[in-house]
Design an enzyme around this catalytic site. Structure first.
Site, short mmCIF file in Angstrom:
data_model
loop_
_atom_site.label_atom_id
_atom_site.label_comp_id
_atom_site.label_asym_id
_atom_site.label_seq_id
_atom_site.Cartn_x
_atom_site.Cartn_y
_atom_site.Cartn_z
N SER A 1 63.05 25.01 42.77
CA SER A 1 62.73 24.19 41.58
C SER A 1 61.83 25.21 40.62
O SER A 1 61.75 25.03 39.50
CB SER A 1 62.07 22.86 41.59
OG SER A 1 61.00 22.85 42.58
N HIS A 34 54.31 22.82 40.51
CA HIS A 34 55.48 23.54 39.51
C HIS A 34 54.78 24.15 38.23
O HIS A 34 53.79 23.56 37.47
CB HIS A 34 56.53 22.31 39.20
CG HIS A 34 57.23 22.20 40.25
ND1 HIS A 34 56.87 20.91 40.82
CD2 HIS A 34 58.36 22.57 41.22
CE1 HIS A 34 57.94 20.74 42.24
NE2 HIS A 34 58.69 21.94 42.12
N ASP A 63 51.44 18.14 38.55
CA ASP A 63 51.68 17.85 39.87
C ASP A 63 51.04 18.95 40.89
O ASP A 63 50.99 18.86 42.03
CB ASP A 63 53.19 17.84 40.35
CG ASP A 63 54.05 19.24 40.35
OD1 ASP A 63 53.22 19.99 39.60
OD2 ASP A 63 55.06 19.40 40.37
#
Length: 263
Positions: free
Chosen positions: A89, A241, A238
């Protein structure tokens, strides 16, 4: 046998001359047909086909200047380099960024004019695998026809040196089998600050060894201090990321690597 008169000899000579002239005309005519008329007819057919295309474009509202520009561009512009990006990701994006067009792969593709393709799977790595059995080894087999394959390896791989090295080797071999002429650039696992845990350092060492074994270019974000400056706004809420600003940061770091690899 009776002797021929002068008039008869003159008549025979005239007939011979006429015969030679006729044969000459026939030869010239056949040559003209073979080397002149037929190619001219072919050329005329090609021109008629082009004219038909132009007429169709005009009927669809395309200006003549645009048609000429398109013909010129098609003749002079080389095809863009095909670059495949393989990763998790950090490469494919997450909810911490605002989506396509703002991620580092998109920014680099726009700046360099490359044809980019993404082969990503969030939450996976060379060893870490999704519930559907997908990891970077699987994604690496999708890079057919690429000129360059860029691996951005994962912080998800914490299985230890031996397992990560073996998984990375499988991924690099899958890419080489899928795109035999492609160059490989391998970026090691990133971390959000200057204090990566021992398992991430071990993963980095394993990926570095595998890249060296296959002759790929290896880039070490940990050694280069990516994200180690502690600049705020690069990592999302978070704590993992990159944000849009983080993707711009990564683009600034990775674009020179791709530019150099494509030379």
């Amino acid at each position: 046998m009776a002797l021929r008169t002068d008039s008869e000899r003159e008549r025979d000579a005239l007939i011979r001359n006429i015969s030679v002239a006729v044969i000459g005309v026939l030869v010239v005519g056949l040559a003209f047909w073979a080397f002149g008329v037929r190619p001219a007819q072919q050329k005329a057919a090609e021109m008629n086909a082009i004219a038909a295309d132009v007429q169709e474009a005009r009927e669809n509202g395309t200006p003549d200047a645009t048609l000429l520009a398109e013909e010129s561009d098609a003749a002079t512009t080389p095809a863009p380099a095909k670059v495949a990006f393989v990763g998790d990701s950090y490469t494919g994006g997450s909810e911490m960024d605002t989506g396509k067009g703002h991620r580092w792969t998109d920014l680099i593709a726009e700046d360099l004019g490359i044809a980019a393709s993404l082969h990503t799977e969030g939450g996976t790595g060379y060893v870490a695998t999704s519930p559907d059995g997908v990891n970077l080894v699987v994604r690496a087999g999708e890079v057919r026809g690429s000129d360059l394959v860029v691996f951005f390896s994962s912080r998800n791989d914490v299985a230890g040196y031996d397992a990560v090295r073996e998984g990375a080797l499988k991924a690099f071999e899958a890419a080489e089998e899928s795109a035999p002429d492609a160059k490989l650039v391998v970026i090691g696992p990133p971390w959000v600050d200057g204090n990566p845990p021992p398992k991430i350092r071990a993963s980095r060492d394993a990926v570095k060894a595998a890249a060296k074994e296959v002759g790929a270019t290896f880039v070490d974000p940990l050694a280069r201090g990516w994200f180690a400056e502690g600049k705020s706004g690069l990592i999302g809420s978070d704590g993992v990321h990159p944000t849009d600003a983080g993707h711009e940061y990564l683009a600034d770091k990775i674009e020179p690597l791709i530019r150099k690899a494509l030379k």
